[in-house]
Design a protein around this motif. Structure first.
Motif, PDB file in Angstrom:
ATOM      1  N   ALA A 291      -8.685   1.497  78.872  1.00 56.15           N
ATOM      2  CA  ALA A 291      -8.995   2.926  78.827  1.00 56.15           C
ATOM      3  C   ALA A 291      -8.776   3.529  80.202  1.00 56.15           C
ATOM      4  N   THR A 292      -8.268   4.740  80.206  1.00 53.74           N
ATOM      5  CA  THR A 292      -8.009   5.433  81.459  1.00 53.74           C
ATOM      6  C   THR A 292      -8.323   6.911  81.287  1.00 53.74           C
ATOM      7  N   SER A 293      -8.319   7.650  82.399  1.00 50.59           N
ATOM      8  CA  SER A 293      -8.678   9.071  82.336  1.00 50.59           C
ATOM      9  C   SER A 293      -7.858   9.858  83.344  1.00 50.59           C
ATOM     10  N   GLU A 294      -7.747  11.133  83.078  1.00 51.67           N
ATOM     11  CA  GLU A 294      -7.061  12.058  83.986  1.00 51.67           C
ATOM     12  C   GLU A 294      -7.486  13.477  83.632  1.00 51.67           C
ATOM     13  N   SER A 295      -7.018  14.420  84.441  1.00 49.59           N
ATOM     14  CA  SER A 295      -7.179  15.834  84.091  1.00 49.59           C
ATOM     15  C   SER A 295      -6.048  16.237  83.167  1.00 49.59           C
ATOM     16  N   ALA A 296      -6.228  17.337  82.460  1.00 51.42           N
ATOM     17  CA  ALA A 296      -5.195  17.807  81.541  1.00 51.42           C
ATOM     18  C   ALA A 296      -3.897  18.094  82.279  1.00 51.42           C
ATOM     19  N   LEU A 297      -3.984  18.704  83.438  1.00 48.17           N
ATOM     20  CA  LEU A 297      -2.784  19.010  84.221  1.00 48.17           C
ATOM     21  C   LEU A 297      -2.245  17.778  84.936  1.00 48.17           C
ATOM     22  N   GLY A 298      -3.153  16.938  85.449  1.00 43.72           N
ATOM     23  CA  GLY A 298      -2.712  15.772  86.213  1.00 43.72           C
ATOM     24  C   GLY A 298      -2.022  14.720  85.376  1.00 43.72           C
ATOM     25  N   PHE A 299      -2.251  14.724  84.073  1.00 46.16           N
ATOM     26  CA  PHE A 299      -1.712  13.679  83.200  1.00 46.16           C
ATOM     27  C   PHE A 299      -0.199  13.660  83.205  1.00 46.16           C
ATOM     28  N   ARG A 300       0.409  14.818  83.346  1.00 45.01           N
ATOM     29  CA  ARG A 300       1.871  14.883  83.333  1.00 45.01           C
ATOM     30  C   ARG A 300       2.487  14.284  84.595  1.00 45.01           C
ATOM     31  N   HIS A 301       1.723  14.156  85.650  1.00 46.56           N
ATOM     32  CA  HIS A 301       2.254  13.728  86.946  1.00 46.56           C
ATOM     33  C   HIS A 301       2.201  12.209  87.096  1.00 46.56           C
ATOM     34  N   GLY A 302       2.783  11.507  86.141  1.00 47.74           N
ATOM     35  CA  GLY A 302       2.863  10.052  86.224  1.00 47.74           C
ATOM     36  C   GLY A 302       1.977   9.310  85.251  1.00 47.74           C
ATOM     37  N   PRO A 303       0.661   9.605  85.170  1.00 43.79           N
ATOM     38  CA  PRO A 303      -0.209   8.849  84.261  1.00 43.79           C
ATOM     39  C   PRO A 303       0.211   8.897  82.796  1.00 43.79           C
ATOM     40  N   LYS A 304       1.016   9.868  82.431  1.00 46.80           N
ATOM     41  CA  LYS A 304       1.483   9.972  81.049  1.00 46.80           C
ATOM     42  C   LYS A 304       2.290   8.743  80.622  1.00 46.80           C
ATOM     43  N   ALA A 305       2.720   7.952  81.599  1.00 48.13           N
ATOM     44  CA  ALA A 305       3.486   6.744  81.315  1.00 48.13           C
ATOM     45  C   ALA A 305       2.671   5.711  80.537  1.00 48.13           C
ATOM     46  N   VAL A 306       1.360   5.872  80.461  1.00 49.50           N
ATOM     47  CA  VAL A 306       0.508   4.920  79.734  1.00 49.50           C
ATOM     48  C   VAL A 306       0.683   5.019  78.223  1.00 49.50           C
ATOM     49  N   LEU A 307       1.267   6.105  77.737  1.00 54.27           N
ATOM     50  CA  LEU A 307       1.379   6.326  76.302  1.00 54.27           C
ATOM     51  C   LEU A 307       2.259   5.272  75.635  1.00 54.27           C
ATOM     52  N   SER A 308       1.809   4.813  74.472  1.00 52.75           N
ATOM     53  CA  SER A 308       2.570   3.867  73.668  1.00 52.75           C
ATOM     54  C   SER A 308       2.271   4.151  72.205  1.00 52.75           C
ATOM     55  N   GLU A 309       2.880   3.396  71.302  1.00 46.61           N
ATOM     56  CA  GLU A 309       2.655   3.609  69.876  1.00 46.61           C
ATOM     57  C   GLU A 309       1.212   3.311  69.480  1.00 46.61           C
ATOM     58  N   ARG A 310       0.503   2.501  70.284  1.00 43.89           N
ATOM     59  CA  ARG A 310      -0.879   2.148  69.956  1.00 43.89           C
ATOM     60  C   ARG A 310      -1.866   2.767  70.948  1.00 43.89           C
ATOM     61  N   THR A 311      -1.505   3.953  71.431  1.00 42.76           N
ATOM     62  CA  THR A 311      -2.388   4.710  72.310  1.00 42.76           C
ATOM     63  C   THR A 311      -2.968   5.897  71.541  1.00 42.76           C
ATOM     64  N   VAL A 312      -4.259   6.139  71.731  1.00 43.44           N
ATOM     65  CA  VAL A 312      -4.851   7.380  71.249  1.00 43.44           C
ATOM     66  C   VAL A 312      -5.324   8.174  72.454  1.00 43.44           C
ATOM     67  N   VAL A 313      -5.270   9.479  72.336  1.00 44.69           N
ATOM     68  CA  VAL A 313      -5.662  10.374  73.418  1.00 44.69           C
ATOM     69  C   VAL A 313      -6.798  11.256  72.935  1.00 44.69           C
ATOM     70  N   VAL A 314      -7.847  11.332  73.740  1.00 41.62           N
ATOM     71  CA  VAL A 314      -8.984  12.207  73.453  1.00 41.62           C
ATOM     72  C   VAL A 314      -9.029  13.271  74.548  1.00 41.62           C
ATOM     73  N   VAL A 315      -8.967  14.524  74.150  1.00 37.75           N
ATOM     74  CA  VAL A 315      -8.982  15.631  75.106  1.00 37.75           C
ATOM     75  C   VAL A 315     -10.277  16.407  74.939  1.00 37.75           C
ATOM     76  N   TYR A 316     -11.035  16.528  76.011  1.00 36.47           N
ATOM     77  CA  TYR A 316     -12.230  17.372  76.009  1.00 36.47           C
ATOM     78  C   TYR A 316     -11.800  18.806  76.306  1.00 36.47           C
ATOM     79  N   VAL A 317     -12.167  19.718  75.426  1.00 36.98           N
ATOM     80  CA  VAL A 317     -11.722  21.105  75.533  1.00 36.98           C
ATOM     81  C   VAL A 317     -12.809  21.943  76.196  1.00 36.98           C
ATOM     82  N   SER A 318     -12.457  22.570  77.306  1.00 33.15           N
ATOM     83  CA  SER A 318     -13.396  23.358  78.099  1.00 33.15           C
ATOM     84  C   SER A 318     -13.892  24.584  77.350  1.00 33.15           C
TER      85      SER A 318
END
Length: 384
Positions: A257-284
């Motif tokens: 499990a990992t975490s990031e900000s909504a904006l920061g995710f695009r700056h490299g951490p998005k590479a963690v995505l795979s077919e067996r990844t789920v993403v949970v976004v907390y909406v402000s």
């Protein structure tokens, strides 16, 4: 006890964690009463400090306790109109001169479940070595911990004790985390938070008692994810970090499990995505910040499999309900308060995932490679 928590309570090695997740709404009500009863004493200690023009407030703790500070920092900065920094005790102990490079009057707010982690007391001692004018507000769940005992009765310290039940016996911090977060909000917010604890307790009970999200949590874990990503903006960035840690801890590290900000995710951490990844976004709940959360949700849902991107928030956002977990009743609270019922969702994900994988969440590391209270830290003397 019925629903998901009722089922898990009968699982071997889950009893403490189930009870401590379920008790949170009651703990929040208790803390509301504790802070109200302590109001005069708290104000007598804090108001002279907060009247100082150049006071720096530092929120500190280790692990989950450090995420309390990350959630609260920007909210308290706006409310108090002054500098508020979240600095973990682990950073203070490793680099005290860097963390305290300036020497303004400082209020060090220490969060600790047990108060017995090596860094907890050492961080306060290093602050006193490095700073010429420092006061301490200790928010802890253990009146017999080293941190509480060291600061009780000191003229420059105030110890605010949480209800005994919040001193979680399970491995992972649950009610201790949400309890200390609420206590700090109420302590510094005063009348601005009147009635908030009861509202949050109502939201929490719908999750823990009524099981309104049981089906959604089951569907998410039916995907058998090997990775879970939590995203949050502003105050909810700290919530995302705590949520990822809960999954790692409760499943014994069997789910990454990992975490990031909504904006920061695009700056490299998005590479963690795979077919067996789920993403949970907390909406402000903040209308401005919320737009960035909704943008990343739309972007991810356009490329990922249906059901693999979940939004958790209090308000409607125009997307299908089956892909959103609603925290009804928390629509207009600040994000730092929204974090309390929201993190219950992450706690339940981690708890259920652990049981499904045959891990005992009360003690997911039976061989002792990771401990409930950190061990193995050698304290070193700071040389002048």
């Amino acid at each position: 006890m019925t629903g998901l928590l009722g089922t898990l309570a009968r699982s071997t090695g889950a009893g403490d964690t189930v009870r401590e997740i379920r008790q949170q709404p009651g703990v929040w009500r208790d803390i509301d009463g504790i802070v109200a009863a302590s109001r005069a004493a708290l104000d007598g200690f804090l108001q002279p400090l907060l009247a100082r023009d150049h006071l720096r407030v530092v929120l500190t703790g280790a692990g989950t306790s450090s995420f309390v500070g990350q959630i609260l920092a920007t909210t308290l900065a706006r409310r108090l109109g002054r500098r508020v920094d979240a600095v973990s005790t682990t950073d203070i102990v490793a680099d005290p001169r860097g963390c305290f490079a300036e020497d303004p009057p400082t209020l060090l707010v220490s969060f600790a479940r047990s108060g017995d982690s090596p860094e907890s007391l050492l961080a306060t001692e290093l602050a006193e070595q490095c700073l010429s004018d420092v006061h301490h507000l200790v928010i802890t769940c253990n009146e017999e911990g080293r941190l509480a005992l060291a600061h009780s009765g000191k003229a420059t310290s105030y110890v605010l004790l949480m209800p005994p039940a919040s001193n979680d016996r399970g491995f992972a911090m649950t009610s201790s985390f949400t309890g200390m977060t609420l206590a700090a909000l109420l302590t510094f917010g005063g009348t601005a938070y009147a009635g908030v604890a009861e509202r949050l307790a109502g939201v929490g009970e719908r999750i823990t008692r009524d099981g309104v999200l049981d089906k959604d949590i089951g569907a998410l874990l039916a995907r058998d994810p090997e990775r879970i990503v939590y995203l949050g903006s502003g105050a909810l960035r700290g919530l995302a970090a705590e949520s990822a840690l809960k999954v790692l801890e409760l499943t014994g590290g069997t789910i990454v499990a990992t975490s990031e900000s909504a904006l920061g995710f695009r700056h490299g951490p998005k590479a963690v995505l795979s077919e067996r990844t789920v993403v949970v976004v907390y909406v402000s709940n903040d209308p401005y910040t919320r737009r960035y959360d909704l943008d990343i949700i739309a972007e991810l849902r356009s490329t990922m499999a249906p059901g693999s991107v979940v939004a958790i928030g209090a308000g409607a956002d125009g997307t299908p309900d089956e892909e959103n977990w609603r925290l009804h009743g928390a629509e207009d609270v600040e994000d730092a308060a929204l974090a309390l019922p929201a993190v219950v969702c992450a706690q339940l994900i981690g708890l259920n995932a652990a049981v499904l994988r045959g891990v005992r969440p009360d003690n997911p590391f039976p061989s002792g490679e990771v401990n409930r209270v950190v061990q193995g830290v050698t304290p070193y003397r700071l040389q002048h």
